[in-house]
Motif scaffolding. Sequence first.
Motif, PDB file in Angstrom:
ATOM      1  N   ARG A 193       0.861  -1.179   0.000  1.00  0.00           N
ATOM      2  CA  ARG A 193       0.000   0.000   0.000  1.00  0.00           C
ATOM      3  C   ARG A 193       0.901   1.233   0.000  1.00  0.00           C
ATOM      4  O   ARG A 193       2.061   1.162   0.387  1.00  0.00           O
ATOM      5  CB  ARG A 193      -0.831   0.050   1.295  1.00  0.00           C
ATOM      6  CG  ARG A 193      -1.943  -0.987   1.361  1.00  0.00           C
ATOM      7  CD  ARG A 193      -2.748  -0.753   2.633  1.00  0.00           C
ATOM      8  NE  ARG A 193      -1.913  -0.457   3.785  1.00  0.00           N
ATOM      9  CZ  ARG A 193      -1.259  -1.379   4.495  1.00  0.00           C
ATOM     10  NH1 ARG A 193      -1.285  -2.642   4.115  1.00  0.00           N
ATOM     11  NH2 ARG A 193      -0.533  -1.054   5.547  1.00  0.00           N
ATOM     12  N   ARG A 194       0.376   2.353  -0.383  1.00  0.00           N
ATOM     13  CA  ARG A 194       1.188   3.585  -0.390  1.00  0.00           C
ATOM     14  C   ARG A 194       1.685   3.814   1.037  1.00  0.00           C
ATOM     15  O   ARG A 194       0.893   3.928   1.966  1.00  0.00           O
ATOM     16  CB  ARG A 194       0.369   4.766  -0.869  1.00  0.00           C
ATOM     17  CG  ARG A 194       1.228   6.015  -0.998  1.00  0.00           C
ATOM     18  CD  ARG A 194       0.496   7.105  -1.778  1.00  0.00           C
ATOM     19  NE  ARG A 194       1.438   8.161  -2.088  1.00  0.00           N
ATOM     20  CZ  ARG A 194       2.214   8.151  -3.177  1.00  0.00           C
ATOM     21  NH1 ARG A 194       2.163   7.173  -4.015  1.00  0.00           N
ATOM     22  NH2 ARG A 194       3.067   9.139  -3.406  1.00  0.00           N
ATOM     23  N   PRO A 195       2.996   3.800   1.239  1.00  0.00           N
ATOM     24  CA  PRO A 195       3.526   4.014   2.589  1.00  0.00           C
ATOM     25  C   PRO A 195       3.105   5.384   3.088  1.00  0.00           C
ATOM     26  O   PRO A 195       2.930   6.318   2.308  1.00  0.00           O
ATOM     27  CB  PRO A 195       5.048   3.953   2.418  1.00  0.00           C
ATOM     28  CG  PRO A 195       5.316   3.911   0.969  1.00  0.00           C
ATOM     29  CD  PRO A 195       4.025   3.681   0.233  1.00  0.00           C
ATOM     30  N   ALA A 196       2.935   5.490   4.426  1.00  0.00           N
ATOM     31  CA  ALA A 196       2.453   6.736   5.029  1.00  0.00           C
ATOM     32  C   ALA A 196       3.368   7.883   4.607  1.00  0.00           C
ATOM     33  O   ALA A 196       3.026   8.694   3.784  1.00  0.00           O
ATOM     34  CB  ALA A 196       2.404   6.584   6.527  1.00  0.00           C
ATOM     35  N   ILE A 197       4.559   7.894   5.186  1.00  0.00           N
ATOM     36  CA  ILE A 197       5.504   8.971   4.840  1.00  0.00           C
ATOM     37  C   ILE A 197       6.887   8.350   4.699  1.00  0.00           C
ATOM     38  O   ILE A 197       7.328   7.613   5.575  1.00  0.00           O
ATOM     39  CB  ILE A 197       5.541  10.057   5.961  1.00  0.00           C
ATOM     40  CG1 ILE A 197       4.163  10.733   6.033  1.00  0.00           C
ATOM     41  CG2 ILE A 197       6.626  11.088   5.685  1.00  0.00           C
ATOM     42  CD1 ILE A 197       4.006  11.657   7.227  1.00  0.00           C
ATOM     43  N   ILE A 198       7.500   8.599   3.576  1.00  0.00           N
ATOM     44  CA  ILE A 198       8.894   8.166   3.406  1.00  0.00           C
ATOM     45  C   ILE A 198       9.707   9.400   3.061  1.00  0.00           C
ATOM     46  O   ILE A 198       9.357  10.139   2.147  1.00  0.00           O
ATOM     47  CB  ILE A 198       9.034   7.129   2.272  1.00  0.00           C
ATOM     48  CG1 ILE A 198       8.406   5.802   2.694  1.00  0.00           C
ATOM     49  CG2 ILE A 198      10.484   6.911   1.924  1.00  0.00           C
ATOM     50  CD1 ILE A 198       8.658   4.694   1.691  1.00  0.00           C
ATOM     51  N   ASP A 199      10.740   9.623   3.823  1.00  0.00           N
ATOM     52  CA  ASP A 199      11.619  10.764   3.590  1.00  0.00           C
ATOM     53  C   ASP A 199      12.634  10.346   2.525  1.00  0.00           C
ATOM     54  O   ASP A 199      13.643   9.728   2.824  1.00  0.00           O
ATOM     55  CB  ASP A 199      12.306  11.145   4.911  1.00  0.00           C
ATOM     56  CG  ASP A 199      13.075  12.448   4.779  1.00  0.00           C
ATOM     57  OD1 ASP A 199      13.903  12.738   5.651  1.00  0.00           O
ATOM     58  OD2 ASP A 199      12.824  13.145   3.751  1.00  0.00           O
ATOM     59  N   LEU A 200      12.320  10.658   1.254  1.00  0.00           N
ATOM     60  CA  LEU A 200      13.187  10.211   0.164  1.00  0.00           C
ATOM     61  C   LEU A 200      14.336  11.191  -0.053  1.00  0.00           C
ATOM     62  O   LEU A 200      14.149  12.401   0.080  1.00  0.00           O
ATOM     63  CB  LEU A 200      12.384  10.097  -1.138  1.00  0.00           C
ATOM     64  CG  LEU A 200      11.313   9.031  -1.164  1.00  0.00           C
ATOM     65  CD1 LEU A 200      10.473   9.173  -2.432  1.00  0.00           C
ATOM     66  CD2 LEU A 200      11.932   7.647  -1.079  1.00  0.00           C
ATOM     67  N   PRO A 201      15.512  10.683  -0.436  1.00  0.00           N
ATOM     68  CA  PRO A 201      16.600  11.591  -0.789  1.00  0.00           C
ATOM     69  C   PRO A 201      16.201  12.405  -2.019  1.00  0.00           C
ATOM     70  O   PRO A 201      15.343  11.997  -2.796  1.00  0.00           O
ATOM     71  CB  PRO A 201      17.766  10.660  -1.121  1.00  0.00           C
ATOM     72  CG  PRO A 201      17.380   9.312  -0.635  1.00  0.00           C
ATOM     73  CD  PRO A 201      15.886   9.277  -0.589  1.00  0.00           C
ATOM     74  N   ALA A 202      16.848  13.535  -2.223  1.00  0.00           N
ATOM     75  CA  ALA A 202      16.588  14.381  -3.395  1.00  0.00           C
ATOM     76  C   ALA A 202      16.762  13.553  -4.673  1.00  0.00           C
ATOM     77  O   ALA A 202      17.632  12.699  -4.751  1.00  0.00           O
ATOM     78  CB  ALA A 202      17.564  15.549  -3.405  1.00  0.00           C
ATOM     79  N   GLY A 203      15.875  13.785  -5.625  1.00  0.00           N
ATOM     80  CA  GLY A 203      16.011  13.096  -6.906  1.00  0.00           C
ATOM     81  C   GLY A 203      15.237  11.799  -6.988  1.00  0.00           C
ATOM     82  O   GLY A 203      15.184  11.162  -8.047  1.00  0.00           O
ATOM     83  N   SER A 251      20.338  10.344 -12.035  1.00  0.00           N
ATOM     84  CA  SER A 251      21.617  10.567 -11.359  1.00  0.00           C
ATOM     85  C   SER A 251      21.337  10.677  -9.867  1.00  0.00           C
ATOM     86  O   SER A 251      20.243  11.071  -9.458  1.00  0.00           O
ATOM     87  CB  SER A 251      22.287  11.846 -11.875  1.00  0.00           C
ATOM     88  OG  SER A 251      21.508  12.964 -11.488  1.00  0.00           O
ATOM     89  N   CYS A 252      22.276  10.286  -9.079  1.00  0.00           N
ATOM     90  CA  CYS A 252      22.060  10.322  -7.632  1.00  0.00           C
ATOM     91  C   CYS A 252      23.394  10.424  -6.912  1.00  0.00           C
ATOM     92  O   CYS A 252      24.441  10.193  -7.516  1.00  0.00           O
ATOM     93  CB  CYS A 252      21.341   9.050  -7.177  1.00  0.00           C
ATOM     94  SG  CYS A 252      22.379   7.587  -7.254  1.00  0.00           S
ATOM     95  N   GLU A 253      23.336  10.741  -5.635  1.00  0.00           N
ATOM     96  CA  GLU A 253      24.548  10.745  -4.821  1.00  0.00           C
ATOM     97  C   GLU A 253      24.821   9.302  -4.397  1.00  0.00           C
ATOM     98  O   GLU A 253      23.887   8.575  -4.042  1.00  0.00           O
ATOM     99  CB  GLU A 253      24.363  11.638  -3.598  1.00  0.00           C
ATOM    100  CG  GLU A 253      24.272  13.115  -3.991  1.00  0.00           C
ATOM    101  CD  GLU A 253      24.169  13.973  -2.734  1.00  0.00           C
ATOM    102  OE1 GLU A 253      23.281  14.839  -2.711  1.00  0.00           O
ATOM    103  OE2 GLU A 253      24.938  13.705  -1.796  1.00  0.00           O
ATOM    104  N   ARG A 254      26.070   8.919  -4.453  1.00  0.00           N
ATOM    105  CA  ARG A 254      26.450   7.525  -4.204  1.00  0.00           C
ATOM    106  C   ARG A 254      25.827   6.988  -2.914  1.00  0.00           C
ATOM    107  O   ARG A 254      25.334   5.870  -2.874  1.00  0.00           O
ATOM    108  CB  ARG A 254      27.976   7.438  -4.148  1.00  0.00           C
ATOM    109  CG  ARG A 254      28.501   6.049  -4.281  1.00  0.00           C
ATOM    110  CD  ARG A 254      30.043   6.097  -4.388  1.00  0.00           C
ATOM    111  NE  ARG A 254      30.548   4.744  -4.385  1.00  0.00           N
ATOM    112  CZ  ARG A 254      30.550   3.951  -5.460  1.00  0.00           C
ATOM    113  NH1 ARG A 254      30.066   4.405  -6.595  1.00  0.00           N
ATOM    114  NH2 ARG A 254      31.019   2.729  -5.411  1.00  0.00           N
TER     115      ARG A 254
END
Length: 127
Positions: free
Chosen positions: A10-20, A37-40
């Motif tokens: 199900r759609r998770p409540a809140i996930i603090d995703l990294p930028a990008g 692209s992402c930070e390693r």
Amino acid sequence: MAACCCIRARRPAIIDLPAGFSLREVPEGILLTCEGSCERHTRPLACRVFPLALTWADNRPRVLPDPRAWPLCPLMPSGIRGLRQDFVEKARQAAELLTAHPRQRAFLELQQRLLTAFTQIPWQEGD
Ligand code: SF4
């Protein structure tokens, strides 16, 4: 946008995703995507073990070359033996740890089915 991994939940409540990174709903569940692209240090596990894939099959964790890597990774022709064995061993340890949790094991089992279907020759009968 590059697709990273699909969360069958199900759609998770809140996930603090990294930028990008972002989440979006797809028929299979919720898809984590990146912008190419992402930070390693923010890379998802699937990208850290690439071109390997972690799965669950025959009642055990598996590490195998990801067939989806063929168009992308020049290491694929050398197979799993051509990769640094300490890297392969770390991937095995990650698979062991993940499959200790039933939901992760179910996800890796699904991953195995996906990779099997991906490598299935079209005119061959599926299981
Ligand atoms: S390594 Fe980073 S940029 Fe590349 S696919 Fe994975 S998350 Fe996206």
